[in-house]
Design a protein around this motif. Structure first.
Motif, mmCIF file in Angstrom:
data_model
loop_
_atom_site.group_PDB
_atom_site.id
_atom_site.type_symbol
_atom_site.label_atom_id
_atom_site.label_comp_id
_atom_site.label_asym_id
_atom_site.label_seq_id
_atom_site.Cartn_x
_atom_site.Cartn_y
_atom_site.Cartn_z
ATOM 1 N N ARG A 183 0.821 -1.207 0.000
ATOM 2 C CA ARG A 183 0.000 0.000 0.000
ATOM 3 C C ARG A 183 0.849 1.248 0.000
ATOM 4 N N ASP A 187 6.566 -0.519 2.885
ATOM 5 C CA ASP A 187 5.793 -1.334 3.817
ATOM 6 C C ASP A 187 5.979 -2.815 3.493
ATOM 7 N N LEU A 242 -6.362 -6.183 8.244
ATOM 8 C CA LEU A 242 -6.665 -4.777 8.087
ATOM 9 C C LEU A 242 -6.420 -4.270 6.667
ATOM 10 N N HIS A 243 -5.367 -4.753 6.033
ATOM 11 C CA HIS A 243 -4.934 -4.152 4.772
ATOM 12 C C HIS A 243 -5.409 -4.896 3.539
ATOM 13 N N GLY A 244 -5.937 -6.090 3.751
ATOM 14 C CA GLY A 244 -6.422 -6.805 2.581
ATOM 15 C C GLY A 244 -7.108 -8.098 2.983
ATOM 16 N N SER A 245 -8.152 -8.446 2.241
ATOM 17 C CA SER A 245 -8.874 -9.684 2.533
ATOM 18 C C SER A 245 -8.138 -10.859 1.909
ATOM 19 N N ASP A 247 -9.473 -12.949 -0.116
ATOM 20 C CA ASP A 247 -9.855 -12.981 -1.539
ATOM 21 C C ASP A 247 -8.960 -12.066 -2.364
ATOM 22 N N TYR A 248 -8.737 -10.880 -1.843
ATOM 23 C CA TYR A 248 -7.920 -9.920 -2.582
ATOM 24 C C TYR A 248 -6.484 -10.415 -2.692
#
Lengths: 270, 787, 154
Positions: A183, A187, A242-245, A247-248
């Motif tokens: 993101r 990071d 928090l930053h991604g599921s 699925d994603y």
């Protein structure tokens, strides 16, 4: 955010360090770039820190005279990042280093520290899998593939210290690709994928599983890149955070696998 | 021939006088102040979102090494009066903000007990050992559910979680919308933010037992408000309570509330007779500094076939967190959403309803832009949605609806009066500056290659430099409409200017010195600007709400002019010339067209020291000091248009901002360097709000974004180079001609980015109605469309 | 007992092992120019130069710096004689509140020593470990760019 009190030892030999680690609740301090934040948050409160930064002879990148490299565990990221030898022999590792944190962290953080911390979203553990590294410790040599047992969990014993990373030579003409999506610059990866293509393909996913993961099913489908990318999606078991599921992240693994394989194939062909 | 003797200071690219000390490590921030015998505080904070406190066991903590005391609410009872935010708005409920939690806690991070120890390290060791027994109560997380009549209550005595409810209405909105040929609308969501000043909050209280006086060093933006309030809470006279804001490392609104830690250090310094310091760490900052921008908006816009707006209606729910803070209250953020929703457009028929609802989260407060980042996001999305529906260019849609020059003063649908300002001029300047036509052509070419490139416009008008006619919130307990300045020439000829504002990055030591220097004819280096100290002037509130250049700048002009008159009176005698024949520049008063001149130093000596130089009557009549209050009354309008070009990666859904153009009308510029810097910083925060930043609470009220790894603020890589154009439209009724511009960047950027993303994915017909638009959210939106 | 050199001056102090290098510099040596912004290793405000490399002084214990050479912001130019980088920061308005500035400067010094910084992208990448909430970074990038172009060192 002040750490709890601890005792501090800075041994000057590995034997001394191993002896100190015999004590319950001791923890190795290498570059400290992952450990110290955890101490500051009081997520960890070891009673003893064994600083291995003063042990001589653990900071080097050397030609193994067989086309591979031997890297001392206390070699700092910045040294790895800027090594010409490493860039020539393992350009994929050089490329991945560009994504590792920020200059000040790379100046202090060490390759051994990152490998032993074992963050599944960190680049270096995944790269070791990709490059089939052998991790030499004070007790034995462990294949990178056998090193990670879970998130932040390695095969190392309490009093075992990683001393050297052995990177076997990549066969001539091996192509490579490294793709990462985060993101924010520097990071941890939301997901990253590294691939090499020589006689066969090798693919590793980062940040998409509780450990870095070889994508063997996807590898087997190469040279059908589209099929490999589809298979990769199913091979990982990411968590929602928090930053991604999950699925994603599966989606990203697939996308990045395709790109990494395409780069690798192109590099292998040329 | 007259020589241009007076160099213009206002408008010059003067290098900042603050910089040398900041650049060499000689700034003096709160943690750089160390007093002997200081006790350091670490808190035991609630790890429950909503719970009754059954017991607090601090025996072990109290016995730990270096610990002087452990203090709970019971220990400070009777040592202070509580305060409550007030308002004249109907349906408003203030809440008390207990300094330490009493019977229950209402959000994670609420302070329960304070350890006072010889060092912060030791204080943290002890705070870990305090055992609190909780009886969990149901948490209230979703504000819509919290507004329901049967929701669990955070403040039982109020009988509802709805702390504020208000409706703005003009015209016949329902009829107008029903009859309109074109209607667009949606469910808009801006997620919670927090300011993240690089310096955390911190407070150091020093009680002088001999004099019975207390000095609070505080990272506050509002030393005057803090002093005035503490006087009541601590029952001390104002002349024995001094609040000093030293160098403060950014605030962005997050340092404008009165904080409980701030009150507590004062109470404890007095109780223990030792200096008491609390310095927030970043973890505490992320869970306890005021949060912001958390709104859900149902909104609908109607227009005719030509794109003329016929009506606008909106229903807003603001998640105000657990308390209604002092002094701004829970109303500050959500009410602004509906009062500014109509934007710079002609909207005759409007209804905006808002409710501010309490939840088990850290309290909402002021953050750069306050409400308007959301109102602008919603309105500008609606404008673009209507433009798409009408197949009208978004630029043309704005041109047709924006208030035109001949319509000023224009009374907005919510009752704000907009006076002359460059509304349309900003729109045209931004588009010309970016070469809008060329951008559209480039976009078309990129689309041909399958790239998702989008262009977004956002126009808004902001009320800055509020005067006494318009309160920041009606009926609140402080006057935000005036500021004071004292300008004094001392017996050495040095000029000191005292202000009630509190610069914390805005460079006001430089800009206010530029104003005073120009008005007096003094040299910049001869002027010392003192601010951030409640002892500086009799009344002042501080630096917030894009007000300091307008209000303190205005007060500086009035006071400097008054002192100049006195200077001329003395000089007239000393130089034997009429005041009209004299001028002052570069620290000298001179008779025009002659070589007769007098330095400020010589003049001061003649007035104060060399008693024979002036006749006694004249000497007694001259006072080289003036104090004045400036009230801009209505305040000033600052309009702007932002233009963003973004590219969305069709595979990863990452968004990169490729170009960013701002045109604002900030009135007369005092210092172009500083004006640009204010816009850059504001836009960077707006880009953060649009793409990255989000405070996340889970269903149990745990905050998941308690580190800067997880609350993601932009780095230099995510922020593009920005192109900024300033218009300087004249402001007839304002003494300096300055308009405020501190917040604008943050107001425009979320909307511009949202519109640009919507434009980039326009072929998929996806609504971009939620911010931050993370790759995860974009992935979901696209996936849903594909299914 | 640790012994270390800070801005050319040798100090010897008794320290508790858990004392961070940042707290040591600020509170033991009184060098308060180094700022503490997060203690999480993210914001970069506490960046100092340790044995020639920029590091986060919140992620390093003072005991680890035994024998080290440290440069802090106080070791750059003085108020009356700013270093080229400091001067450029002032000329380009690369600071507002000034809290992140010492870290920005020390990172800038390290970047200027180690990298060609041929493009603004490179400068931005190099600064990405230092958060600034005031400037939007633009003037910081410009200030460093100007020093690169002047070619007269940091």
């Amino acid at each position: 955010m002040k750490p709890a009190a601890f005792e501090y030892l800075a041994p000057v030999s590995l034997a001394e360090a191993v002896a100190a680690l015999g004590r319950d609740d001791a923890k190795i301090l290498a570059g400290g770039q992952s450990l110290v934040p955890m101490l500051n948050f009081r997520l960890r409160a070891p009673s003893l820190l064994v600083d291995i930064g003063r042990i001589p002879g653990l900071d080097y990148i050397e030609d193994d005279r067989a086309g591979g490299l031997r890297i001392g565990a206390m070699t700092r990221h910045h040294t790895v990042e800027t090594s010409d030898l490493l860039r020539q022999r393992f350009p994929v590792l050089h490329a991945a280093m560009q994504y590792v944190a920020h200059l000040a962290i790379r100046n202090k953080g060490t390759i051994g520290g990152s490998l032993c911390h074992g963050d599944p979203a960190a680049e270096l553990p995944g790269l070791m899998l990709l490059l089939d590294a052998r991790l030499k410790t004070t007790q034995r040599t462990i294949a990178a593939e056998d090193f990670y047992e879970g998130a932040l969990d390695t095969a190392l014993a309490e009093d075992e210290i990683l001393t050297e990373i052995l990177l076997p030579p990549l066969p001539a003409g091996t192509g490579w690709g490294f793709e990462e999506f985060a993101r924010r610059s520097g990071d941890f990866a939301l997901t990253a994928v590294g691939a090499t293509v020589g006689e066969e393909a090798r693919i590793v996913a980062i940040g998409a599983h509780e450990t870095p993961l070889r994508l063997r099913a996807a590898e087997a489908l190469f040279p059908d890149i589209e099929a490999a990318a589809e298979a990769a999606r199913e091979e990982v078991s990411p968590n929602d955070d928090l930053h991604g599921s999950a699925d994603y992240r599966r989606h990203l693994v697939s996308v990045l696998t395709r790109h990494a394989l395409m780069s690798a194939r192109e590099g292998a062909a040329s | 021939m007259e020589i241009e003797a007076r160099p213009k200071m206002i408008g010059a690219r003067v290098q900042r006088v603050e910089d040398p000390r900041m650049l060499t490590g000689h700034g003096r921030f709160i943690d750089d102040i160390n007093l002997p015998r200081t006790l350091h505080i670490a808190f035991c904070r609630s790890d429950h979102g909503h719970a009754r406190i059954a017991a607090i066991d601090s025996a072990e903590a109290a016995g730990m090494p270096g610990v002087a005391a452990v203090v709970t609410a019971a220990d400070i009872e009777g040592l202070l009066q509580t305060v409550r935010a007030t308002s004249t708005m109907a349906n408003f409920h203030g809440t008390e903000l207990p300094v330490l939690a009493m019977d229950k806690v209402r959000h994670v991070g609420e302070p329960i007990a304070a350890v006072l120890a010889e060092s912060r390290y030791l204080a943290e060791d002890a705070a870990e050992r305090i055992a609190v027994t909780y009886e969990a109560l149901p948490t209230v997380i979703d504000p819509a559910a919290a507004a329901e009549p049967d929701a669990p209550l955070l403040h039982e005595e109020i009988g509802s979680n709805v702390l504020i409810e208000r409706t703005f209405e003009r015209g016949e909105v329902d009829a107008a919308m029903a009859a309109a040929p074109v209607r667009v609308g949606g469910h808009f969501r801006m997620h919670r933010k927090t300011p993240v000043a690089m310096e955390n909050r911190g407070y150091l209280a020093d009680y002088d037992q001999g004099r019975g006086s207390l000095t609070l060093h505080s990272t506050t933006q509002v030393p005057g408000i803090v002093r005035d309030t503490l006087v009541r809470m601590l029952d001390l006279p104002g002349n024995r309570l001094r609040v000093v804001a030293p160098d403060v490392g950014g605030g962005f609104g997050g340092k404008t509330a009165l904080y409980r830690e701030e009150v507590l250090v004062c109470v404890l310094a007095r109780k223990f007779g030792r200096p008491v310091k609390w310095l927030s760490d970043r973890l505490e900052d992320l869970i306890s500094t005021s949060q912001a921008f958390d709104e859900v908006v149902e909104a609908e816009l109607a227009c005719d076939d030509e794109g003329q707006i016929l009506g606008l209606r909106a229903d807003v729910i603001g998640d105000v967190g657990a308390y209604s803070g002092y002094p701004w209250s829970a109303a500050i953020e959500p009410v602004q959403v509906v009062s500014f929703l109509p934007g710079p457009y002609r909207v005759e028929n409007y209804r905006g309803r808002v409710r501010g609802v309490a939840t088990s989260k850290s309290p909402m407060g002021a953050y750069r832009g306050v409400g308007r980042p959301i109102s602008t996001f919603v309105m500008e999305r609606l404008i673009d949605m209507a433009a798409v529906k009408l197949s009208l260019d978004p630029l043309e849609m704005r041109r047709r609806n924006m208030v035109r020059a001949e319509e000023f003063p224009y009374k907005s649908a919510s009752g704000i009066v907009w006076d002359r300002a460059g509304f349309l001029e900003c729109l045209e300047t931004a588009c010309d500056g970016a070469d809008y036509g060329a951008l559209r052509r480039q976009q078309a070419a990129a689309r041909q290659q399958g790239r998702w490139v989008g262009i977004g416009l956002a126009s808004y008008v902001e009320l800055t430099g509020l005067g006494s006619r318009i309160a920041v919130a009606p009926g609140m307990p402080v006057n935000t409409g005036t500021e004071s300045a004292t300008v004094r020439i001392d017996s050495t000829g040095a000029v000191t200017a005292y202000f009630g504002i509190a610069s914390h990055g805005q460079g006001l030591e430089t800009t206010l010195a530029q104003i005073v220097a120009e008005e007096l004819g003094a040299r910049l280096q001869d002027i010392e600007v003192l601010h951030g100290d409640s002892d500086a002037v009799a009344h002042g509130t501080g630096t917030y709400a894009s007000r300091s250049a307008v209000l303190a700048g205005g007060a500086a002009i009035v006071s400097a002019r008054a002192v100049r008159e006195q200077v001329m009176k003395a000089a007239s005698h000393l130089l034997e010339a009429d005041a009209g024949d004299m001028d002052a520049a570069n620290g000298e008063i001179f008779v025009k067209g002659t070589d007769r001149r007098l330095s400020f130093r010589e003049l001061a000596r003649a007035v104060y020291t060399e008693v024979n130089r002036l006749p006694r009557e004249l000497r007694e009549d001259i006072e080289l000091e003036a104090s004045n209050i400036y009230d801009p009354y209505f305040g000033t309008a600052t309009p702007a248009t932002h233009l963003a070009v973004v590219e969305v990666d069709p595979e990863t859904f990452g968004v990169t901002v490729q170009r960013y153009v701002v045109a604002d009308d900030c009135g007369r510029i005092i210092n172009p360097l500083i004006a640009d810097g204010q816009v850059h910083g504001g836009v960077a925060q707006g880009i953060g709000a649009a793409l990255l930043e989000e405070v996340v609470y889970d269903d149990t009220g745990q905050i998941l974004t308690a580190s800067l790894m997880d609350y993601v603020v932009p780095t230099a890589v995510e922020i593009p180079a920005m192109e900024v154009f300033h218009l300087e439209t004249e402001l007839p009724n304002n003494i300096g001609g300055f308009r405020g511009l501190g917040e604008g960047g943050t107001i425009g950027a979320p909307a511009a980015i949202a519109n640009a993303i919507a434009d980039a994915v326009g072929h998929l017909n996806i609504d971009i109605n939620e911010l931050p638009m993370t790759p995860e959210r974009l992935f979901r939106l696209v996936s849903q469309k594909e299914e | 007992m640790i012994k270390l050199t800070v801005n050319g001056i040798v100090y010897e102090r008794e320290v508790e092992p858990r004392l961070s290098l940042a707290d040591f510099l600020r509170h033991e040596l009184g060098l308060t120019g180094t700022h503490v912004g997060c203690e999480q290793g993210v914001c970069g405000a506490c960046t100092v130069i340790l044995n020639g490399d920029s590091v986060r002084s919140c992620l390093c214990f003072a005991v680890q710096a035994d024998g080290a050479e440290i440069e802090t912001v106080e070791g750059l130019g003085s108020i009356d004689n700013l270093s080229p980088l400091q001067k450029s920061f002032q000329e380009h308005h690369a600071l507002q509140c000034g809290f992140c500035t010492p870290g920005m400067l020390m990172t800038g010094v390290d970047l200027l020593r180690k990298y060609p910084l041929a493009t603004d992208e490179e400068i931005r990448e190099g600064l990405s470990g230092n958060l600034c909430r005031c400037t939007g970074y633009q003037h910081v990038v410009r200030a460093i760019r100007a020093v690169v172009e002047a070619g007269n060192g940091d």
